[in-house]
Design an enzyme around this catalytic site. Sequence first.
Site, PDB file in Angstrom:
ATOM      1  N   GLY A  42      10.829   7.708  32.944  1.00  0.00           N
ATOM      2  CA  GLY A  42      12.113   7.024  33.017  1.00  0.00           C
ATOM      3  C   GLY A  42      13.118   7.634  32.059  1.00  0.00           C
ATOM      4  O   GLY A  42      14.069   6.968  31.637  1.00  0.00           O
ATOM      5  N   GLY A  46      19.542   5.238  31.261  1.00  0.00           N
ATOM      6  CA  GLY A  46      19.412   4.134  30.319  1.00  0.00           C
ATOM      7  C   GLY A  46      18.811   4.526  28.980  1.00  0.00           C
ATOM      8  O   GLY A  46      19.120   5.579  28.425  1.00  0.00           O
ATOM      9  N   GLY A  48      15.837   5.485  28.310  1.00  0.00           N
ATOM     10  CA  GLY A  48      15.016   6.682  28.409  1.00  0.00           C
ATOM     11  C   GLY A  48      15.810   7.955  28.243  1.00  0.00           C
ATOM     12  O   GLY A  48      15.353   8.910  27.603  1.00  0.00           O
ATOM     13  N   SER A 175       8.248  -6.057  26.265  1.00  0.00           N
ATOM     14  CA  SER A 175       9.472  -6.844  26.328  1.00  0.00           C
ATOM     15  C   SER A 175       9.206  -8.208  25.710  1.00  0.00           C
ATOM     16  O   SER A 175       8.076  -8.703  25.731  1.00  0.00           O
ATOM     17  CB  SER A 175       9.917  -7.031  27.784  1.00  0.00           C
ATOM     18  OG  SER A 175      10.881  -8.054  27.902  1.00  0.00           O
ATOM     19  N   TYR A 200       7.503 -10.235  36.050  1.00  0.00           N
ATOM     20  CA  TYR A 200       7.933  -9.179  35.128  1.00  0.00           C
ATOM     21  C   TYR A 200       7.305  -9.405  33.754  1.00  0.00           C
ATOM     22  O   TYR A 200       6.787  -8.477  33.133  1.00  0.00           O
ATOM     23  CB  TYR A 200       9.461  -9.182  35.022  1.00  0.00           C
ATOM     24  CG  TYR A 200      10.016  -8.179  34.032  1.00  0.00           C
ATOM     25  CD1 TYR A 200      10.272  -6.873  34.418  1.00  0.00           C
ATOM     26  CD2 TYR A 200      10.287  -8.552  32.716  1.00  0.00           C
ATOM     27  CE1 TYR A 200      10.784  -5.956  33.514  1.00  0.00           C
ATOM     28  CE2 TYR A 200      10.793  -7.649  31.810  1.00  0.00           C
ATOM     29  CZ  TYR A 200      11.043  -6.350  32.211  1.00  0.00           C
ATOM     30  OH  TYR A 200      11.538  -5.445  31.303  1.00  0.00           O
TER      31      TYR A 200
END
Length: 327
Positions: A42, A46, A48, A175, A200
Site C-alpha cells: 500500500g 495515503g 503508505g 487500528s 474492519y
Amino acid sequence: MYAVIIALITIIIIIFALYQKKKNALCISRRRLDGKTVIVTGGTAGMGLHIATDLAHRGARVIVACPFEDEGTNARKQIVKETGNENVVYKYLDLGSLQSVRQFAADILKTEDRLDVLLNNAGVGIPGDFLTSDGLNFIMQVNYYGTFLLTLLLIPLLKKTGKPGEASRIILTASMLHRIAKMEMENLNKTNYWNKIRMYGNSKLCLVLFGKELSKRLKGSNVVVNNIDPGLAGTRIYKSANTVLGNITILILNSCFKTPWEGAQTSLHVALDEEAGKVSGEYFINCEIGTPSKQACCDKTAKMLWEESVRLVKLTENELQHCFKSL
C-alpha cells in the site's frame, strides 16, 4: 444569538483541533538506510506513500506494492522525482488473492538478496461484504489473511538479513478500532453477519493477535514484529462506503486529528528507531509503546487464530516449517 453560538462552537472546535494536533508525535530518527531494502504494501497512496517516500529519502531500496498498476507506476515516478533515489520499484500485489500473495513472495525471494523492513501498511475500509475467490471474507482477507500469508512467506529472507543488534523488522498496521472487535473464530469469515465497521475492527484485532503470536515464534531469530496504531488519519479509506461522507470525514480528520503524513509517523518510528528495533510483540501508538485491548492480549486466542489462519490460507505443514528457516 445564533452568531454567538456559531462563534463559540467554532472556537471550541479550533481549541479541540489544536489540542489534538499537539498530541501527535513525530518520528525524529535521522537514521540512513543506504544498502537496506524495505517493502511497503500500500506504499502508493495515503500514509503508505508518505512512508515509502521518507524511506527512499534515507537511501533505502524501496519496493512499493499495490493491486493498481497505474497508481503503482505513478507513485514510483513521484517518489523518484521527490527523493532523487532511482532504487524504487513497483510490484503488483493483490492481498485479496492468495495466489497473488504467493507469486509476489516468490518473486521477492528470487530477486532480492535482503529484506530489512516489511511494512504491512495496505488495507481496505468497508467497501463490501462478500467472499473472494479464495472463499474468504474480502475485508478480512485484504486486511489480515493476505498479510498473514505474505509475512510468513517472507520470513526466510528477513531471517537471512537480520543480525545481532540489528534485527529485521516486521510492522503490522492495526487500528484503534480493534477495540470494538468481537472474536468469534467460527464466524470471522461470514458474510451478512457482522456490521461492516465491526468486521474492519475484527481484521485489525487479528493483526494485533498475529503480531503477539509471531513474536513468540520468532524469538531469538534477529527478526522483530510489532503493531502500530496510526491514529485517526484522513486517508481515502474513509471513501470506501460513501464518497461524500468520506470526503467530509477526511476533512474533519485532517483538520482535527491527523493528516496522512502525521499518520505515517508511528510506522516510521517503529521502522527506524534504535530502541524500537529491540522489542517485539508490542503495540505502538504516537511513537510510544501503548496498551492494546484486553482481547488482544489473550495468548490462547492468539494461538487459536494462528491455527485457523494457517488452515484458511492453505499453508501445508511442510510450507509452514520452511517459512521459519533462513535462506
